[in-house]
Design a protein around this motif. Sequence first.
Motif, short mmCIF file in Angstrom:
data_model
loop_
_atom_site.label_atom_id
_atom_site.label_comp_id
_atom_site.label_asym_id
_atom_site.label_seq_id
_atom_site.Cartn_x
_atom_site.Cartn_y
_atom_site.Cartn_z
N ILE A 155 -102.37 33.70 11.76
CA ILE A 155 -100.91 33.68 11.68
C ILE A 155 -100.42 35.09 11.97
O ILE A 155 -100.87 36.05 11.35
CB ILE A 155 -100.41 33.24 10.29
CG1 ILE A 155 -100.90 31.85 9.94
CG2 ILE A 155 -98.88 33.30 10.24
CD1 ILE A 155 -100.58 31.42 8.51
N VAL A 156 -99.49 35.19 12.92
CA VAL A 156 -98.87 36.47 13.26
C VAL A 156 -97.37 36.31 13.03
O VAL A 156 -96.76 35.35 13.50
CB VAL A 156 -99.13 36.84 14.74
CG1 VAL A 156 -98.42 38.13 15.10
CG2 VAL A 156 -100.63 36.94 15.01
N VAL A 157 -96.79 37.24 12.27
CA VAL A 157 -95.35 37.20 12.01
C VAL A 157 -94.75 38.50 12.53
O VAL A 157 -95.16 39.59 12.11
CB VAL A 157 -95.04 37.03 10.51
CG1 VAL A 157 -93.53 37.03 10.27
CG2 VAL A 157 -95.67 35.75 9.97
N ASP A 158 -93.82 38.36 13.46
CA ASP A 158 -93.15 39.52 14.06
C ASP A 158 -94.16 40.57 14.54
O ASP A 158 -93.98 41.77 14.32
CB ASP A 158 -92.13 40.13 13.09
CG ASP A 158 -90.97 39.18 12.83
OD1 ASP A 158 -90.65 38.36 13.72
OD2 ASP A 158 -90.39 39.26 11.73
N GLY A 159 -95.23 40.09 15.17
CA GLY A 159 -96.22 40.99 15.76
C GLY A 159 -97.28 41.52 14.83
O GLY A 159 -98.15 42.27 15.24
N VAL A 160 -97.24 41.13 13.54
CA VAL A 160 -98.20 41.60 12.55
C VAL A 160 -99.13 40.45 12.17
O VAL A 160 -98.67 39.38 11.76
CB VAL A 160 -97.48 42.12 11.29
CG1 VAL A 160 -98.49 42.55 10.23
CG2 VAL A 160 -96.55 43.26 11.65
N VAL A 161 -100.45 40.67 12.31
CA VAL A 161 -101.43 39.66 11.92
C VAL A 161 -101.44 39.56 10.40
O VAL A 161 -101.71 40.53 9.70
CB VAL A 161 -102.84 40.01 12.45
CG1 VAL A 161 -103.85 38.99 11.97
CG2 VAL A 161 -102.83 40.12 13.96
N MET A 162 -101.10 38.36 9.90
CA MET A 162 -101.04 38.14 8.44
C MET A 162 -102.34 37.55 7.91
O MET A 162 -102.76 37.87 6.80
CB MET A 162 -99.87 37.23 8.11
CG MET A 162 -98.51 37.71 8.61
SD MET A 162 -97.98 39.29 7.93
CE MET A 162 -97.38 38.78 6.33
N THR A 163 -102.94 36.63 8.65
CA THR A 163 -104.23 36.05 8.28
C THR A 163 -105.01 35.77 9.55
O THR A 163 -104.43 35.55 10.61
CB THR A 163 -104.10 34.72 7.51
OG1 THR A 163 -103.54 33.73 8.38
CG2 THR A 163 -103.27 34.86 6.26
N ALA A 164 -106.33 35.76 9.41
CA ALA A 164 -107.19 35.42 10.55
C ALA A 164 -108.50 34.86 10.03
O ALA A 164 -109.02 35.32 9.01
CB ALA A 164 -107.46 36.64 11.43
N GLY A 165 -109.00 33.85 10.73
CA GLY A 165 -110.31 33.31 10.42
C GLY A 165 -110.37 32.30 9.30
O GLY A 165 -111.46 31.88 8.91
N LYS A 166 -109.22 31.90 8.77
CA LYS A 166 -109.22 30.90 7.71
C LYS A 166 -107.90 30.14 7.73
O LYS A 166 -106.91 30.61 8.31
CB LYS A 166 -109.43 31.53 6.34
CG LYS A 166 -108.26 32.36 5.84
CD LYS A 166 -108.48 32.79 4.41
CE LYS A 166 -107.15 33.25 3.82
NZ LYS A 166 -107.01 32.91 2.43
N VAL A 167 -107.91 29.01 7.09
CA VAL A 167 -106.68 28.23 6.95
C VAL A 167 -106.16 28.48 5.54
O VAL A 167 -106.77 28.05 4.56
CB VAL A 167 -106.94 26.72 7.17
CG1 VAL A 167 -105.67 25.93 6.96
CG2 VAL A 167 -107.50 26.48 8.57
#
Length: 81
Positions: free
Chosen positions: A53-65
């Motif tokens: 999930i990326v919000v306004d260009g910032v990666v918030m989470t990666a590799g998981k749901v």
Amino acid sequence: MKIEILGSGCKKCTNLAADVEQIANDMSVNFELEKVTDMDAILDYGVMSTPAIVVDGVVMTAGKVPTKHEIEQLLKQAASC
């Protein structure tokens, strides 16, 4: 707020996009949702495993749901910035 879901388009990514959209709507957040499946674009964010999930260009989470509660917290955090 621009929200991007990074992933190959698999079921996890599709479900995550649906959850994020539902939660953002429930929170009355003004947002634009985009699904990003291009691997070069995903790698440009430095994401090596999806979904992300990326919000306004910032990666918030990666590799998981994340759970729905975690998604809500991420969106609240992003909205307060």
